[in-house]
Design a protein around this motif. Structure first.
Motif, PDB file in Angstrom:
ATOM      1  N   ASP A  91       0.882  -1.161   0.000  1.00 52.07           N
ATOM      2  CA  ASP A  91       0.000   0.000   0.000  1.00 52.07           C
ATOM      3  C   ASP A  91       0.925   1.218   0.000  1.00 52.07           C
ATOM      4  O   ASP A  91       1.540   1.535   1.015  1.00 52.07           O
ATOM      5  CB  ASP A  91      -0.888  -0.059   1.254  1.00 52.07           C
ATOM      6  CG  ASP A  91      -1.826   1.129   1.374  1.00 52.07           C
ATOM      7  OD1 ASP A  91      -1.534   2.173   0.772  1.00 52.07           O
ATOM      8  OD2 ASP A  91      -2.832   1.011   2.101  1.00 52.07           O
ATOM      9  N   THR A 118      -7.850   8.521  -3.966  1.00 55.84           N
ATOM     10  CA  THR A 118      -8.553   9.538  -3.179  1.00 55.84           C
ATOM     11  C   THR A 118      -7.578  10.553  -2.591  1.00 55.84           C
ATOM     12  O   THR A 118      -7.944  11.709  -2.367  1.00 55.84           O
ATOM     13  CB  THR A 118      -9.272   8.832  -2.011  1.00 55.84           C
ATOM     14  OG1 THR A 118      -9.966   7.693  -2.519  1.00 55.84           O
ATOM     15  CG2 THR A 118     -10.211   9.744  -1.282  1.00 55.84           C
ATOM     16  N   LYS A 119      -6.364  10.100  -2.319  1.00 57.15           N
ATOM     17  CA  LYS A 119      -5.394  10.958  -1.619  1.00 57.15           C
ATOM     18  C   LYS A 119      -4.677  11.861  -2.628  1.00 57.15           C
ATOM     19  O   LYS A 119      -5.316  12.654  -3.269  1.00 57.15           O
ATOM     20  CB  LYS A 119      -4.428  10.074  -0.826  1.00 57.15           C
ATOM     21  CG  LYS A 119      -5.135   9.035   0.062  1.00 57.15           C
ATOM     22  CD  LYS A 119      -5.942   9.683   1.170  1.00 57.15           C
ATOM     23  CE  LYS A 119      -6.962   8.744   1.813  1.00 57.15           C
ATOM     24  NZ  LYS A 119      -6.484   7.467   2.260  1.00 57.15           N
TER      25      LYS A 119
HETATM   26  C1  LIG Z   1      -7.063   6.259   2.533  1.00 56.80           C
HETATM   27  C2  LIG Z   1      -6.241   5.052   2.552  1.00 56.80           C
HETATM   28  C3  LIG Z   1      -6.746   3.820   2.118  1.00 56.80           C
HETATM   29  C4  LIG Z   1      -8.178   3.652   1.669  1.00 56.80           C
HETATM   30  O1  LIG Z   1      -8.502   4.422   0.577  1.00 56.80           O
HETATM   31  P1  LIG Z   1     -10.022   4.884   0.240  1.00 56.80           P
HETATM   32  O2  LIG Z   1      -9.891   5.551  -1.074  1.00 56.80           O
HETATM   33  O3  LIG Z   1     -10.447   5.789   1.342  1.00 56.80           O
HETATM   34  O4  LIG Z   1     -10.847   3.648   0.201  1.00 56.80           O
HETATM   35  C5  LIG Z   1      -5.912   2.728   2.168  1.00 56.80           C
HETATM   36  N1  LIG Z   1      -4.645   2.824   2.616  1.00 56.80           N
HETATM   37  C6  LIG Z   1      -4.119   3.995   3.033  1.00 56.80           C
HETATM   38  C7  LIG Z   1      -2.715   4.041   3.521  1.00 56.80           C
HETATM   39  C8  LIG Z   1      -4.888   5.145   3.016  1.00 56.80           C
HETATM   40  O5  LIG Z   1      -4.380   6.307   3.447  1.00 56.80           O
END
Ligand SMILES: *Cc1c(COP(=O)(O)O)cnc(C)c1O
Length: 399
Positions: free
Chosen positions: A189, A213-214
């Protein structure tokens, strides 16, 4: 009229790939990527429909399977990461869940770093075991712990680096070597590092996952996720799982993400610079006990950070001198930095992990991860540092 030769995106630097990579123009020749809001596609003849379902005609069938706008986003991400294959999903969690569940079966075993995003921990700790996939959680920083946790049925290693919110690192190359010997695949991740600052595949990982999303959107609008992997992983596992279970990214969201990618390197580098200044500023205050930042020489794994990351990341985690009350006073005094649980946004954001992102964990589990009640996580945005510094001073004065 002569036609120009088709350029090869593999010859381009990352910035150029992020502007032009994957673009497929419609006959109208639009400059900006076209947004194809369509559920399904029309065939010229019944024969063509038949051929397409038989995989003998290369066109589109249904947007749960594929869509031209989503396809452009996938190709651009693939070029950025340097992966063989890419699939986009509706959220980061859909990417994590699909990558793991498409591949694992009852009787398999996962080794995961315990410093995982809360929902990722739910997937490996609670969801997977329901389907007969067991999991051992370890301290990801400890190379020996990965080795010790391996069983004869271990099929996957899963971790994030840097980890949320403590910014602990996992040595991707060393852990990947252990996984190879064990016959397990490595799932990373890579959200906190961003695709700009860390390339897990180059260090031996097999599958890279993002919450788009980030930083990839980076402007607080859409949810999205990405899985990057080999052609073989896509063909053997992910492809059919995604088609049949349907966690598809919406075309509109893919279009927003495409626009996000164009400015991603600029945003991430500017945010890293601001984060470094924020870390320095906080370090000078007697109200701050500890500052964690991947770019500072006093990070406990600074050598590893220098080896596997090409930048600091834009998150600064720190501990106020005190507990929850002092942390809350700091947060509540801020006027520019927003209280929210997102990160990677153009807007600076602060989170109190113990009562929000990590409140689901028992106090002992939080202590094990080093998440104290006085800990705050700040995601640096694109505001002028002078304004952020004044804002932080308001917080410090309130402690
Ligand atoms: C936000 C996040 C997720 C999940 O992503 P979503 O788009 O909110 O489902 C997974 N891993 C990390 C490290 C994150 O910051």
């Amino acid at each position: 009229m002569t036609t120009k030769p088709t350029p090869n995106p593999n010859d381009w630097q990352p910035e150029t790939r992020l502007i032009h990579g994957g673009t497929v123009r419609s006959p109208f020749g639009e400059t900006s990527e076209a947004l194809y809001l369509t559920q399904s596609y029309v065939y010229q003849t019944a024969e063509q429909a038949e051929a397409r379902f038989k995989d003998e005609d290369p066109g589109y069938i249904y947007s749960r399977f594929s869509n031209p706008t989503v396809g452009m986003f996938e190709e651009r991400m693939r070029l950025l990461e340097g992966a063989e294959a890419c699939r986009a999903t509706a959220t980061g969690m859909a990417a994590v869940t699909s990558a793991l569940l498409s591949y694992l079966r009852a009787g398999d075993h996962i080794v995961a770093a315990r410093a995982l995003f809360g929902s990722c921990r739910y997937v490996v700790e609670e969801l997977c075991p329901r389907f007969g996939i067991t999991c051992t959680l370890i301290d990801g920083r400890d190379i020996g712990a990965w080795e010790t946790a391996v069983k004869s049925n271990t099929k996957a290693f899963f971790f994030e680096t840097p980890a949320n919110p403590t910014l602990d690192l996992v040595d991707i190359a060393a852990v990947s070597r252990i996984a190879k010997r064990a016959g397990a695949l490595v799932f990373v991740d890579n959200v906190f590092a961003t695709p700009i600052l860390q390339k897990p595949l180059a260090h031996g990982a097999d599958v890279v996952i993002y919450s788009a999303t980030k930083h990839i959107d980076g402007q607080g609008r859409c949810l999205g996720g990405v899985v990057l992997c080999s052609e073989k992983f896509l063909k053997d596992h992910l492809h059919t799982f995604l088609r049949q279970t349907g966690p598809s990214l919406a075309p509109f969201n893919a279009w927003v993400m495409l626009k996000g990618l164009e400015t991603l390197p600029l945003r991430v580098r500017a945010q890293c610079d601001t984060a470094a200044k924020v870390a320095d500023h906080l370090r000078k205050s007697r109200h701050i006990k500890r500052v964690m930042f991947c770019g500072s020489p006093d990070h406990p794994q600074a050598a590893l950070a220098a080896r596997q990351m090409t930048g600091s990341g834009q998150v600064v985690t720190f501990e106020v001198d005190g507990g929850k009350a002092e942390a809350f006073r700091f947060v509540n005094a801020l006027q520019i930095v927003l209280i929210s649980n997102n990160l990677g946004d153009t807007k600076s954001i602060i989170t109190h992990p113990a009562t929000t992102t990590h409140q689901r964990l028992k106090p002992e589990a939080r202590a094990e991860l080093g998440i104290s009640d006085g800990m705050l996580r700040l995601s640096a945005g694109l505001e002028a540092f002078e304004d952020l510094a004044r804002d932080l001073d308001r917080g410090l004065a309130a402690i």
